[in-house]
Design a protein around this motif. Structure first.
Motif, PDB file in Angstrom:
ATOM      1  N   ARG A   1       9.100  -3.944  -6.065  1.00 19.93           N
ATOM      2  CA  ARG A   1       8.740  -4.980  -5.092  1.00 19.93           C
ATOM      3  C   ARG A   1       8.811  -4.432  -3.664  1.00 19.93           C
ATOM      4  O   ARG A   1       7.947  -4.677  -2.840  1.00 19.93           O
ATOM      5  N   SER A   2       9.833  -3.651  -3.367  1.00 20.47           N
ATOM      6  CA  SER A   2       9.979  -3.049  -2.047  1.00 20.47           C
ATOM      7  C   SER A   2       8.814  -2.103  -1.737  1.00 20.47           C
ATOM      8  O   SER A   2       8.246  -2.130  -0.637  1.00 20.47           O
ATOM      9  N   ILE A   3       8.449  -1.286  -2.703  1.00 22.07           N
ATOM     10  CA  ILE A   3       7.324  -0.358  -2.517  1.00 22.07           C
ATOM     11  C   ILE A   3       6.033  -1.128  -2.271  1.00 22.07           C
ATOM     12  O   ILE A   3       5.266  -0.811  -1.357  1.00 22.07           O
ATOM     13  N   LEU A   4       5.775  -2.148  -3.081  1.00 20.79           N
ATOM     14  CA  LEU A   4       4.560  -2.944  -2.910  1.00 20.79           C
ATOM     15  C   LEU A   4       4.567  -3.718  -1.598  1.00 20.79           C
ATOM     16  O   LEU A   4       3.536  -3.833  -0.932  1.00 20.79           O
ATOM     17  N   ASP A   5       5.730  -4.253  -1.227  1.00 22.59           N
ATOM     18  CA  ASP A   5       5.822  -4.998   0.029  1.00 22.59           C
ATOM     19  C   ASP A   5       5.470  -4.125   1.229  1.00 22.59           C
ATOM     20  O   ASP A   5       4.758  -4.551   2.134  1.00 22.59           O
ATOM     21  N   VAL A   6       5.982  -2.896   1.248  1.00 27.03           N
ATOM     22  CA  VAL A   6       5.708  -2.011   2.381  1.00 27.03           C
ATOM     23  C   VAL A   6       4.306  -1.423   2.284  1.00 27.03           C
ATOM     24  O   VAL A   6       3.514  -1.509   3.230  1.00 27.03           O
ATOM     25  N   ASN A   7       3.971  -0.806   1.156  1.00 28.09           N
ATOM     26  CA  ASN A   7       2.728  -0.049   1.048  1.00 28.09           C
ATOM     27  C   ASN A   7       1.479  -0.906   0.898  1.00 28.09           C
ATOM     28  O   ASN A   7       0.395  -0.479   1.301  1.00 28.09           O
ATOM     29  N   LEU A   8       1.609  -2.097   0.308  1.00 27.32           N
ATOM     30  CA  LEU A   8       0.455  -2.974   0.151  1.00 27.32           C
ATOM     31  C   LEU A   8       0.484  -4.110   1.170  1.00 27.32           C
ATOM     32  O   LEU A   8      -0.428  -4.232   1.987  1.00 27.32           O
ATOM     33  N   MET A   9       1.535  -4.906   1.132  1.00 29.02           N
ATOM     34  CA  MET A   9       1.576  -6.064   2.023  1.00 29.02           C
ATOM     35  C   MET A   9       1.718  -5.654   3.498  1.00 29.02           C
ATOM     36  O   MET A   9       1.271  -6.382   4.381  1.00 29.02           O
ATOM     37  N   GLY A  10       2.310  -4.505   3.751  1.00 30.71           N
ATOM     38  CA  GLY A  10       2.389  -4.015   5.128  1.00 30.71           C
ATOM     39  C   GLY A  10       1.027  -3.755   5.721  1.00 30.71           C
ATOM     40  O   GLY A  10       0.849  -3.771   6.945  1.00 30.71           O
ATOM     41  N   VAL A  11       0.044  -3.520   4.888  1.00 27.38           N
ATOM     42  CA  VAL A  11      -1.337  -3.333   5.354  1.00 27.38           C
ATOM     43  C   VAL A  11      -2.065  -4.667   5.388  1.00 27.38           C
ATOM     44  O   VAL A  11      -2.876  -4.918   6.272  1.00 27.38           O
TER      45      VAL A  11
END
Length: 121
Positions: free
Chosen positions: A108-118
């Motif tokens: 979830r942390s990886i997706l939050d930063v790498n996907l949702m951060g964009v």
């Protein structure tokens, strides 16, 4: 063999750039390069503090996973500088674990930063 002309780097005087993930790595190098080219850079990262050798770089703590913080950093930058000419999204994270050893929270942390951060901006 024909030669390829190389032009001088573009000048960015008077331009405003907002860079995420600027406390290290590619984000830091990007912020420094933009400042060297003349841009005023709002360098952001989740780190509480980052040192830059340029007076053209303004550091702000910012969490790319937060929509509220995204709205705030964009509004603050526009209020202080009138516009954002370039938005460069360099924030990212990885896991060094094997896929099967990663927890749901880590994913979830990886997706939050790498996907949702964009997606957030």
């Amino acid at each position: 063999m024909p030669t390829i002309p190389i032009s001088a780097p573009a000048r960015l005087d008077g331009k405003i750039a907002l860079v995420t993930g600027a406390a290290g790595g590619i984000g830091r190098a990007t912020a420094l390069a933009l400042a060297e080219a003349g841009a005023t850079v709002v360098a952001t990262d989740i780190a509480d503090h980052a040192e830059f050798e340029s007076d053209k770089i303004i550091y702000r703590r910012y969490d790319v996973t937060s929509r509220d913080e995204t709205r705030s950093i964009i509004a603050e930058t526009k209020a202080e500088h009138g516009a954002i000419d370039a938005l460069i999204l360099c924030a990212g994270t990885i896991s060094h674990k094997h896929l099967v050893d990663s927890t749901d929270e880590e994913w979830r942390s990886i997706l939050d930063v790498n996907l949702m951060g964009v997606v957030n901006p």
